[in-house]
Scaffold this motif. Structure first.
Motif, short mmCIF file in Angstrom:
data_model
loop_
_atom_site.label_atom_id
_atom_site.label_comp_id
_atom_site.label_asym_id
_atom_site.label_seq_id
_atom_site.Cartn_x
_atom_site.Cartn_y
_atom_site.Cartn_z
N UNK A 1 1.28 -0.76 -0.25
CA UNK A 1 0.47 0.01 0.21
C UNK A 1 0.75 1.38 -0.02
N UNK A 2 0.62 2.11 -0.75
CA UNK A 2 1.43 3.18 -0.17
C UNK A 2 0.46 4.12 -0.03
N UNK A 3 0.90 5.38 -0.02
CA UNK A 3 0.46 6.85 0.64
C UNK A 3 -0.98 7.16 -0.72
N UNK A 4 -0.73 7.21 -1.97
CA UNK A 4 -2.14 7.62 -2.66
C UNK A 4 -2.49 6.67 -2.84
N UNK A 5 -2.05 5.75 -1.91
CA UNK A 5 -3.65 3.91 -2.28
C UNK A 5 -4.78 4.70 -2.53
N UNK B 1 -6.21 3.11 1.60
CA UNK B 1 -5.15 4.13 1.94
C UNK B 1 -6.22 6.09 2.45
N UNK B 2 -6.71 6.62 1.54
CA UNK B 2 -7.26 7.76 0.80
C UNK B 2 -8.41 7.42 1.70
N UNK B 3 -9.39 6.77 1.41
CA UNK B 3 -10.71 6.76 1.62
C UNK B 3 -10.89 6.45 3.41
N UNK B 4 -9.62 5.28 4.00
CA UNK B 4 -9.84 4.97 5.23
C UNK B 4 -9.25 6.38 5.76
N UNK B 5 -8.62 6.82 5.23
CA UNK B 5 -8.17 8.81 6.05
C UNK B 5 -9.25 9.42 5.59
#
Length: 152
Positions: free
Chosen positions: A1-5, A8-12
């Motif tokens: 997983x990358x920071x722009x995944x 991950x973005x949705x979770x953030x």
């Protein structure tokens, strides 16, 4: 997983929405409780938690349990207890069976103040949730909170 995944973005983004809802509710409660009763949200929460104790087995909470219930460190909880004790809203005493244990009870004055503040807290909570429900980003979280049936 990358920071722009995207996951991950949705979770953030979901976490940010939850944090925003919490902040809005806490601010609403803080203003109402301070204005109406001279209590902070933490003070109200502490009085509420301690008012639910009972004299039966396991009915009194140890300071760590109280700290966990009000989501504060033990040292911050102790300072909060001291402030409310100085105001005559709480009293501390040694445990009968373990002299190392110190228990805290709500005084009659504390119970009276809590009783006066509870409707204010409930109205402010309702108002905060109603206001947040108008925000499309927060509305699903409000519905989730309202659907919870957590025993008191």
């Amino acid at each position: 997983m990358t920071a722009t995944d995207p996951a991950l973005t949705a979770l953030a983004q979901s976490w940010c929405a939850l944090s925003l809802l919490h902040g809005k509710i806490e601010t609403h409660l803080e203003r109402a409780l301070q204005a109406g009763h001279g209590l902070s949200v933490r003070e109200y929460s502490l009085l509420d938690v301690l008012s639910r104790q009972h004299s039966g087995t396991g009915g009194h909470l140890q300071m760590k349990q109280v700290a966990d219930a009000v989501v504060l460190s033990q040292s911050a909880t102790t300072r909060l207890v001291t402030r409310l004790e100085d105001r005559g809203l709480l009293t501390r005493y040694l445990c009968d069976t373990d002299r190392r244990g110190i228990y805290t009870d709500v005084t009659e004055a504390g119970l009276a103040l809590l009783g006066e503040a509870r409707p204010t807290n409930d109205r402010a909570l309702r108002a905060a949730l109603d206001e947040a429900a108008e925000n499309p980003e927060l509305a699903p979280l409000v519905r989730t909170v309202e659907a919870l049936n957590v025993p008191a």
